[in-house]
Design an enzyme around this catalytic site. Structure first.
Site, PDB file in Angstrom:
ATOM      1  N   THR A  67     -54.784  46.342  56.509  1.00 38.31           N
ATOM      2  CA  THR A  67     -54.591  46.037  57.924  1.00 38.31           C
ATOM      3  C   THR A  67     -54.900  44.584  58.267  1.00 38.31           C
ATOM      4  O   THR A  67     -54.395  44.060  59.264  1.00 38.31           O
ATOM      5  CB  THR A  67     -55.479  46.946  58.797  1.00 38.31           C
ATOM      6  OG1 THR A  67     -56.846  46.775  58.407  1.00 38.31           O
ATOM      7  CG2 THR A  67     -55.081  48.398  58.637  1.00 38.31           C
ATOM      8  N   CYS A  68     -55.723  43.939  57.447  1.00 36.70           N
ATOM      9  CA  CYS A  68     -56.099  42.561  57.765  1.00 36.70           C
ATOM     10  C   CYS A  68     -54.899  41.620  57.716  1.00 36.70           C
ATOM     11  O   CYS A  68     -54.922  40.544  58.325  1.00 36.70           O
ATOM     12  CB  CYS A  68     -57.201  42.070  56.831  1.00 36.70           C
ATOM     13  SG  CYS A  68     -56.793  42.219  55.087  1.00 36.70           S
ATOM     14  N   VAL A  69     -53.850  42.024  56.971  1.00 34.18           N
ATOM     15  CA  VAL A  69     -52.666  41.161  56.867  1.00 34.18           C
ATOM     16  C   VAL A  69     -51.384  41.935  57.173  1.00 34.18           C
ATOM     17  O   VAL A  69     -50.297  41.478  56.830  1.00 34.18           O
ATOM     18  CB  VAL A  69     -52.569  40.506  55.467  1.00 34.18           C
ATOM     19  CG1 VAL A  69     -53.613  39.427  55.313  1.00 34.18           C
ATOM     20  CG2 VAL A  69     -52.680  41.548  54.357  1.00 34.18           C
TER      21      VAL A  69
END
Length: 819
Positions: free
Chosen positions: A785-787
């Site tokens: 989810t961070c990217v």
């Protein structure tokens, strides 16, 4: 004109709406005077006149007549080459430097080389950088000092030596003090503007500006409802200019076009009135936009030095705030980000838009190939919180870091996720928990329902405010999602003074900071606020508000507030309109002076509405739906009678949209103002504010948009069968499935403003590797989810893909682990 008009203003406004917008005729005896197309013709003619008469000048950092000399002497490049490069990439202006002559007011207080020296400094650097540069060098006056020239001052000067005494540095240009937050360009620009006159374009590149400095020892030690039709003119525009008069008229016409329904509130209780129409022949918002002013505003915002130094022409503020209908939402959003979000965000936005480091990256590394060096680096503030105490953690984080310019990054205890994904989940989890129907935990999760506070109105059948405590089990009660949006639950003066009331107000203050911080960091807040609540928080100018109060009068004010209730609780509004019929009937009887007292009492007792007397309703002076909220002292034991029904209606309205929510609104506003002034949002309508805070409800999930937005990589291309199947599946999602999918992939249930195309990083789909002996159909999709990085196996068919995604979305939320 001072003479009174024979017809009052509401009658004239309704007549105008009839003629131009096909509203109902003012009375049954009046003929139809509507003129089709007249309103459109008037607005178009005014727009043409405005474009011909306005003389708003665009301020530029590098005037064309002075660009050659300034560029050649200070940057060592040919004027033609530099002008061409800056025209192609305006952010190159951020690399320009100015030469300053620094003179100490008291030469004996500083080392000799720094009593009078020349420095080169980035034009976009602030005087805080100059102060840091000097403080590291003038803290001690040595016995002997050389006369070596000082080096160039960087945009953010690091300390190279610790001064031996505590002091600050004060700066003066032309005898006037300069704030440390002011950019060098801004201060010099204003001084040149003062010397030349505001009508002349300053040229600051062809001479050296003298800055005096000195060392200074440091010693350690009511709610208003926004009403339509503003009538006052902003002081930033010349009152006698033809363009100002045209703008004034356009604003009044736009107010009538958008909020015409409020003109008819005066007659809704009158038997002779025509009633409130459901729709008029209004014009689309695009017809009120002015393409010439929009182009000028966009051109002005393309001057990074002017914007970063806060020397924008005054007309930009007037157009953006007072005449916001003239320019589109996107332009006003850029204006807000450029003027209200601070120096670092302004610089980050420019660098991100021109190939440098931006607010989203925040690394500050790397510049463009044209030689522009990064300035105004955006720091990051990492915090680690407990998922089980999300509200308490939010309150603490906002107290400590809500006001900083640093980009907030959140991690959860005992989870490995870091970066964008957990941060977005923090925002979405707070939005979710603060809407629990069983109440919001205040100061600890353990305990009974009495330890929880009720923040929002809950008008769902079978649940309402304090009465909802009887069903406070979160598994049963669920979450509040009122049709009219989140609006504060009312509290009395006595409750507000209690410990419970203080917790409620502190939570509202924290939520205000939370929402403002989300705006600053470009995060979506999944809280569908009531438009009326947002309007109350933003408020309006005091002068404008006073004018509206005078125009309405006490009676008009009460009717306006009752009308306002329609947008907060339609069912309650309908009930109060029924009670108003008792009030009207009583007034008719009281106005008949020929009746004896006995006859009057007899007729009052006989008043019925829908075959029911007021006594049959068994009402008391408590707030409907909130049996513990007394409208008057001892209200639970005081029955509503025909003599007190008007007082009851007024008290219900005041408690619902007036005094009962004033403290919560003020607390929210106070928390918001800690980050940036909430008044900066006055450039937007309440509908646009809802989009700013919570994203658009009308998201584009079409197949074509998804195919354009998905970045296929590492095993897939845009032509791959799996990518096409994924886009087809996503395009068929219902709203609940969309929220779940976005929560799974991005950590937030809503798309940012701009939809999928605005996701940063873009949604990337790669092929998930399969271990030996197993099939792709055996695997679930996984995400980073961070990217926004989605790993999808090459499923055999679309049906298998949907089943696997259903399982992954349902089970893959609520924590971050290695995928």
């Amino acid at each position: 004109m001072t003479a009174a008009h024979p017809l009052n203003l509401p009658v004239r406004l309704r007549a105008f709406l009839h003629v131009f917008l096909d509203g109902p005729t003012p009375s049954a005896k009046t003929a139809n005077y509507h003129v089709p197309g007249a309103f459109r013709a008037v607005v178009q003619r005014l727009q043409e006149s405005l474009s011909r008469t306005e003389r708003f000048e665009v301020a530029t950092a590098v005037p064309s007549e002075a660009g050659a000399a300034g560029a050649s002497s200070f940057l060592g490049a040919s004027a033609a080459s530099l002008a061409a490069r800056e025209a192609f990439n305006p952010s190159l202006q951020l690399a320009r430097q100015l030469k300053l002559k620094l003179e100490a007011e008291d030469p004996a207080s500083v080392p000799r080389p720094y009593s009078n020296l020349m420095v080169s400094v980035h034009a976009v650097a602030t005087f805080k950088a100059l102060e840091d540069y000097l403080k590291a060098r003038i803290g001690v006056v040595p016995a002997a000092a050389s006369g070596a020239a000082a080096p160039a001052v960087p945009a953010s000067a690091p300390d190279v030596a610790a001064p031996t005494t505590q002091f600050s540095v004060e700066f003066f240009i032309g005898g006037a003090p300069v704030s440390r937050d002011t950019t060098v360009f801004g201060a010099v620009y204003r001084e040149e503007q003062r010397r030349r006159g505001e009508g002349m374009q300053p040229n600051i590149w062809s001479h050296v500006c003298t800055v005096k400095y000195r060392k200074k020892a440091v010693i350690e030690r009511g709610l208003r409802v926004k009403l339509p039709y503003p009538t006052t003119l902003p002081s930033t525009l010349p009152a006698d200019a033809p363009s100002t008069k045209i703008l004034h008229l356009l604003r009044l016409l736009h107010g009538l076009n958008t909020r015409w329904s409020e003109v008819y509130t005066e007659s809704q209780a009158s038997a002779a009135g025509a009633g409130i129409p459901t729709r008029l022949a209004t014009l689309p918002p695009s017809l009120f936009a002015n393409s010439k002013l929009t182009a000028k505003m966009n051109r002005q915002l393309d001057e990074p030095l002017i914007v970063a130094s806060h020397v924008l022409p005054r007309w930009t503020a007037a157009v953006s705030r007072d005449f916001s209908f003239l320019v589109p939402f996107e332009t006003r959003l850029v204006y807000l980000q450029s003027t209200a979000f601070g120096y670092s965000r302004s610089m980050g936005r420019w660098q991100a838009g021109n190939g440098g480091s931006g607010a989203g990256g925040g690394t500050g590394g790397g510049g463009s190939n044209d030689g522009a060096s990064p300035v105004g680096r955006l720091p990051r503030q990492k915090v680690r919180i407990s998922r089980s105490r999300i509200i308490d953690s939010m309150v603490k984080v906002m107290e400590l870091y809500g006001t900083t310019q640093a980009l907030l990054e959140v991690e959860f205890f005992d989870e490995v996720g870091t970066g964008l994904g957990p941060t977005l989940e923090f925002y979405s989890e707070v939005c979710r928990e603060v809407r629990r129907r069983g109440g919001v935990p205040a100061g600890g999760l353990a305990g009974s329902a009495d330890d929880r506070v009720f923040v929002w109105r809950d008008d769902t059948e079978g649940a309402g405010g304090e009465d909802a405590k009887i069903s406070a089990d979160p598994a049963v009660a669920g979450f509040i999602n009122p049709a009219m949006g989140l609006f504060p639950a009312p509290i009395t003066k006595e409750v507000a003074a209690s410990e419970k009331g203080r917790k409620i107000l502190h939570l509202f203050k924290s939520l205000g900071t939370f929402v403002a911080k989300a705006l600053l960091d470009s995060r979506i807040v999944d809280m569908p606020f009531s438009p009326i609540f947002l309007e109350m928080v933003v408020g309006e100018e005091e002068e404008e508000e006073s004018a509206a109060e005078r125009a309405l009068g006490p009676v008009g004010r009460k009717r306006a507030e009752l009308h306002l209730l329609r947008h907060v609780d339609p069912a309650l509004h309908t009930s109060l309109l029924e009670l108003q019929k008792y009030v009207v009937a009583k007034r008719e009887i009281d106005s008949n002076k020929a009746l004896s007292n006995a006859a009057r009492l007899s007729r009052l007792a006989a008043i019925k509405v829908r075959d029911a007397s007021i006594d049959d309703l068994c009402l008391d002076f408590t707030l409907p739906g909130h049996s513990t909220v007394e409208l008057v002292p001892g209200g639970r034991d005081r029955a509503v009678t025909i003599d007190t029904v008007e007082d009851y209606v007024d008290a219900v309205v005041e408690m619902t949209v007036g005094e009962g929510v004033r403290r919560q609104v003020e607390a929210f506003r106070k928390g918001f103002d800690r980050v940036f002034p909430v008044e900066d949002l006055r450039s937007f309508s309440v509908q646009e504010m809802a989009i700013l805070v919570g994203g658009s409800e009308d998201e584009d999930w079409s197949y074509e948009t998804l195919m354009d937005s998905i970045k296929a990589d590492h095993g897939y291309t845009s032509e791959s069968r799996t990518i096409r199947s994924l886009a087809t599946m996503m395009s068929t999602f219902i709203p609940a499935q969309r929220r779940g999918f976005l929560q799974f992939v991005t950590g937030s249930p809503k798309l940012p403003i701009g939809g999928f195309r605005a996701l940063s990083p873009p949604l990337t789909v790669v092929r998930k590797n399969v271990e030996g002996g197993r099939k792709p159909d055996d695997y679930l999709p996984s995400v980073m989810t961070c990217v926004n990085y989605l790993k999808v196996p090459d499923y055999s068919e679309a049906g298998v893909m949907r089943k696997r995604f259903d399982v992954a979305v349902a089970e893959g939320q609520g924590c971050f682990h290695l995928s």
